[in-house]
Write a protein that holds these residues in place. Sequence first.
Motif, PDB file in Angstrom:
ATOM      1  N   ASP A   1       0.641  -1.073   0.041  1.00  0.00           N
ATOM      2  CA  ASP A   1      -0.053  -0.090   0.218  1.00  0.00           C
ATOM      3  C   ASP A   1       0.866   1.391  -0.086  1.00  0.00           C
ATOM      4  O   ASP A   1       0.636   2.279  -0.557  1.00  0.00           O
ATOM      5  CB  ASP A   1      -1.058  -0.078   1.086  1.00  0.00           C
ATOM      6  N   THR A   2       1.815   1.277   0.788  1.00  0.00           N
ATOM      7  CA  THR A   2       2.575   2.513   0.864  1.00  0.00           C
ATOM      8  C   THR A   2       4.064   2.378  -0.244  1.00  0.00           C
ATOM      9  O   THR A   2       4.847   3.308   0.005  1.00  0.00           O
ATOM     10  CB  THR A   2       3.304   2.786   2.288  1.00  0.00           C
ATOM     11  N   ASP A   3       4.096   1.026  -0.613  1.00  0.00           N
ATOM     12  CA  ASP A   3       5.363   0.856  -1.630  1.00  0.00           C
ATOM     13  C   ASP A   3       6.713   1.093  -0.664  1.00  0.00           C
ATOM     14  O   ASP A   3       7.572   1.811  -1.094  1.00  0.00           O
ATOM     15  CB  ASP A   3       5.354   1.632  -2.588  1.00  0.00           C
ATOM     16  N   THR A   4       6.725   0.728   0.622  1.00  0.00           N
ATOM     17  CA  THR A   4       7.990   0.866   1.432  1.00  0.00           C
ATOM     18  C   THR A   4       8.403  -0.759   1.895  1.00  0.00           C
ATOM     19  O   THR A   4       7.630  -1.634   1.813  1.00  0.00           O
ATOM     20  CB  THR A   4       7.666   1.627   2.701  1.00  0.00           C
ATOM     21  N   SER A   5       9.689  -0.567   1.914  1.00  0.00           N
ATOM     22  CA  SER A   5      10.197  -1.786   2.064  1.00  0.00           C
ATOM     23  C   SER A   5      11.339  -1.954   3.279  1.00  0.00           C
ATOM     24  O   SER A   5      12.104  -0.566   3.283  1.00  0.00           O
ATOM     25  CB  SER A   5      10.632  -2.533   1.109  1.00  0.00           C
ATOM     26  N   ARG A   6      11.986  -2.967   3.759  1.00  0.00           N
ATOM     27  CA  ARG A   6      13.127  -2.987   4.444  1.00  0.00           C
ATOM     28  C   ARG A   6      13.725  -4.464   4.559  1.00  0.00           C
ATOM     29  O   ARG A   6      13.049  -5.187   4.649  1.00  0.00           O
ATOM     30  CB  ARG A   6      12.772  -2.368   5.945  1.00  0.00           C
ATOM     31  N   VAL A   7      15.294  -4.511   4.589  1.00  0.00           N
ATOM     32  CA  VAL A   7      15.619  -5.527   4.240  1.00  0.00           C
ATOM     33  C   VAL A   7      16.444  -6.006   5.683  1.00  0.00           C
ATOM     34  O   VAL A   7      16.813  -5.121   6.354  1.00  0.00           O
ATOM     35  CB  VAL A   7      16.895  -5.438   3.311  1.00  0.00           C
ATOM     36  N   ALA A   8      16.192  -7.268   5.988  1.00  0.00           N
ATOM     37  CA  ALA A   8      16.675  -7.650   7.303  1.00  0.00           C
ATOM     38  C   ALA A   8      17.079  -8.950   7.365  1.00  0.00           C
ATOM     39  O   ALA A   8      16.869  -9.883   6.246  1.00  0.00           O
ATOM     40  CB  ALA A   8      15.687  -7.388   8.294  1.00  0.00           C
ATOM     41  N   PHE A   9      18.018  -9.478   8.302  1.00  0.00           N
ATOM     42  CA  PHE A   9      18.318 -10.932   8.500  1.00  0.00           C
ATOM     43  C   PHE A   9      16.963 -11.504   8.960  1.00  0.00           C
ATOM     44  O   PHE A   9      16.227 -11.003   9.660  1.00  0.00           O
ATOM     45  CB  PHE A   9      19.501 -11.024   9.433  1.00  0.00           C
ATOM     46  N   ILE A  10      16.692 -12.854   8.877  1.00  0.00           N
ATOM     47  CA  ILE A  10      15.731 -13.697   9.179  1.00  0.00           C
ATOM     48  C   ILE A  10      16.077 -14.835   9.747  1.00  0.00           C
ATOM     49  O   ILE A  10      16.968 -15.535   9.443  1.00  0.00           O
ATOM     50  CB  ILE A  10      14.510 -13.788   7.964  1.00  0.00           C
ATOM     51  N   LEU A  11      15.153 -15.236  10.796  1.00  0.00           N
ATOM     52  CA  LEU A  11      15.266 -16.282  11.780  1.00  0.00           C
ATOM     53  C   LEU A  11      14.091 -17.027  11.909  1.00  0.00           C
ATOM     54  O   LEU A  11      12.927 -16.256  12.071  1.00  0.00           O
ATOM     55  CB  LEU A  11      16.162 -16.160  12.902  1.00  0.00           C
ATOM     56  N   SER A  12      13.938 -18.317  12.013  1.00  0.00           N
ATOM     57  CA  SER A  12      12.478 -19.033  12.300  1.00  0.00           C
ATOM     58  C   SER A  12      12.425 -19.933  13.358  1.00  0.00           C
ATOM     59  O   SER A  12      13.516 -20.510  13.694  1.00  0.00           O
ATOM     60  CB  SER A  12      12.058 -19.488  10.918  1.00  0.00           C
ATOM     61  N   ASP A  13      11.396 -19.991  14.017  1.00  0.00           N
ATOM     62  CA  ASP A  13      11.231 -20.945  15.075  1.00  0.00           C
ATOM     63  C   ASP A  13       9.854 -21.129  15.472  1.00  0.00           C
ATOM     64  O   ASP A  13       9.093 -20.231  15.292  1.00  0.00           O
ATOM     65  CB  ASP A  13      12.164 -20.365  16.322  1.00  0.00           C
ATOM     66  N   GLY A  14       9.626 -22.390  15.729  1.00  0.00           N
ATOM     67  CA  GLY A  14       8.302 -22.891  15.992  1.00  0.00           C
ATOM     68  C   GLY A  14       7.574 -22.139  17.155  1.00  0.00           C
ATOM     69  O   GLY A  14       6.106 -22.156  17.615  1.00  0.00           O
ATOM     70  N   ILE A  15       8.495 -21.549  18.025  1.00  0.00           N
ATOM     71  CA  ILE A  15       7.806 -20.643  19.078  1.00  0.00           C
ATOM     72  C   ILE A  15       6.897 -19.485  18.592  1.00  0.00           C
ATOM     73  O   ILE A  15       6.159 -19.034  19.371  1.00  0.00           O
ATOM     74  CB  ILE A  15       8.885 -20.295  20.244  1.00  0.00           C
ATOM     75  N   CYS A  16       7.211 -19.012  17.598  1.00  0.00           N
ATOM     76  CA  CYS A  16       6.738 -17.833  17.242  1.00  0.00           C
ATOM     77  C   CYS A  16       5.182 -18.067  16.592  1.00  0.00           C
ATOM     78  O   CYS A  16       4.987 -19.339  16.221  1.00  0.00           O
ATOM     79  CB  CYS A  16       7.416 -17.374  15.817  1.00  0.00           C
ATOM     80  N   GLN A  17       4.167 -17.142  16.758  1.00  0.00           N
ATOM     81  CA  GLN A  17       2.728 -17.405  16.438  1.00  0.00           C
ATOM     82  C   GLN A  17       2.770 -17.363  14.789  1.00  0.00           C
ATOM     83  O   GLN A  17       3.829 -16.480  14.437  1.00  0.00           O
ATOM     84  CB  GLN A  17       1.895 -16.113  16.998  1.00  0.00           C
TER      85      GLN A  17
END
Length: 761
Positions: free
Chosen positions: A53-69
């Motif tokens: 909608d705002t055409d904004t973005s941001r790059v970041a490192f990413i991690l995943s874990d089953g504890i997250c919703q």
Amino acid sequence: MSDSKLVIFISVSDDVLYNFVRKYQSHCDNNIVVVHPNAIYENDTIIELYHKDTDTSRVAFILSDGICQKDCIYVSDTMFSNSALTDCNIKLIKPRRPVKIADEIELSLISSPHDISNVLIDNLIMSYFELPKIVYQNDILTLNVKHLVTANYYSDLKVNITKKIYFKCIKVFINNLTTSRACLCVVGKTTIKQVPNTQSFVPKVLSDGPKSVKMEKEKHLADITVCPYYLEIYRNIAKAVASYIENFGRQELEPLFLIEGEEGCGEKMILSSLAAELGIHHLSIDNSDLTANVYAQYESKLNNIFFTAKISAPCIVSISSFQNFGKNNEGQYDQRLINAFSNYLHNLFFKNVHPVIVVCCSNSKDISPELKRLFLEIFEINPPSEEEREEILKWILSMNDISVHGLDLKCIANTTHGFYFKDLEALVYYAENNFYQSHQNSESVCLNEDNFQCALDFMQTNYKESIGAPKVPKVQWSDVGGLNDVKNEIIKTINLPLKHPEAFANSGLSRSGILLFGPPGTGKTLLAKAVATECNLCFLTVKGPELLNMYVGQSEQNIREVFQKARMASPCIIFFDELDSLAPNRGISGDSGGVMDRVVSQLLAEMDGLESIGKVFVIGATNRPDLIDPALLRPGRFDKLLYVGPCTDIDSKVSVLTALTRRFKLSNGLDLKLIVESCPDNITGADFYGICSSAWTSAAKKLIEHIEKDGHCTDNDNINDTDVIVSEQDFMLAIKNVKPSVSKQDLIYFENLKKELGSNL
């Protein structure tokens, strides 16, 4: 890559995120997000958060874990503050442009009140950029001192008080040109250049992390509010300070506030939490940092502290122990010090680029009027209610990763009347120590009721000694013989509101004053002590004459101090013995200065305020209730008059004698009823005490004479109280020598007085 939209953007504290990601890498990045494994592919390491909608973005490192919703993105407070992304309709995509390595970045230290050395700054930067980091122009970097330079944190006192240090990435260069895109800062390929310091807001911290974060699958990645928000005083101070920051530059008012509260009320926690939530620095100083023997030194210290505050703006400056501010070595207010403080304040608030708020904290209301009129608003911190104490305990336990087993915190809160925030913190600390004494090898802490009870007993013992209040007397109902009607009335008046506060909460009515009257020696004082023991109340006993003082105003001050001690030790019983000497009828005392009239007026004023000061009960005892000022005997004050007379029936007298002799070793076949029948009719409890004392002494004397006659050693180690056997003969001998302390004429007088006053049951 999953095309599902992640609709919730959740920020967690940097500490929580660090405790989570440290199992993946050595330390945390300010640009890192954590999601559920279903949201990304397994090999994804760098991701772009895109908002269509705002055409904004941001790059970041990413991690995943089953504890997250699922459908949630977890980011640090720092990244949430740096990014312009909204909290919904965020899509995770692969970076649309390659993330290049920056040739050079410029970092500027954000000025803070802490004394930060160049060596510490260099070590922090080297440690943070040890691994590649994503950087953006104008981003703020949060560097945790404890995590990044652990050796310095535990070896240097100045570093130890500095939790976080903030830098601002001023510029990012690629091919000698600045760029606003995401770049990688890689040691050996990117030049890190430090430029002059800058002043700026820092990322807002809305929550704080516990000591550790448990990673059980059934729990979600979450943290704790930075302050117990149920504290009404916190909300009031936050509104006042936030209003000034929002309207900074558009108003001429000087933001100077005063907080009044007892020591340990938590004002430092409130202000540090408020500064974190507003994204500003917190400069905490004590009044002792400003004191000096020479006026010029005082002025120099004041100038240095306010200069530090000005270059650290935006910030909150808190001055503790302000009740002693402006006083010279003789304890008198020095007008020069007050004028200097006022002038330096005006200069502090003059032409600032960023706001500076000054909050003074006082443990007393005794502050010079000239200083008080400088404050824009005064806040008073009262002792927390039972519900607030329960919530504070939950908050403290959560912050320290402590669980409880089979324990109702409401019960603990109900027994900690008058406890402030720091008192409850100490309670949890001592309970934790008690747990470790029996579980030395335990990795996790799980407290039970016994741990809290031991901690509470330890604290209350030291607390009552510090305020001059005696311990709860060890007098049980079994020590009081007879007087069953009086016992029941006292239980209804005192014990019921304590055990069932919900039944009396909304009635708006309370009866907290009991007057015991009757002949001397009938057990009035003993009754009051038994009430304190059975109800587990602090017992503050006061003799009427000891409050009177020859100096003008000192007697009234003594009464105020008594009720102040009771407030601090609530729930508490104040027992006024010989009340007729303290509160005689006004206008007939005959003293030229009207001292007794003022004393009675002060006592009336304090008793009228009992409903608002907590669970404080007043019990008075007198032999002459007809001499007490009638205003004290109306409902709402001493509204329950109970007659305590000598026992008249045989059964009551036997119960009194049984209570007095329950620690005696009596001879076989001794009938206490026969002893009672041999006593005079008008005998009192004190007379029975004298009879028992004389009988035991007579038995002990006969035992010693018998041992000496047989030639045995009379060493104390060979004789104890169990060897003393009291016989009927000993009692009869004591009865022959007893003289009743109350005559028959006195009994007739008190019976008539009882009919005249009634019992007000």
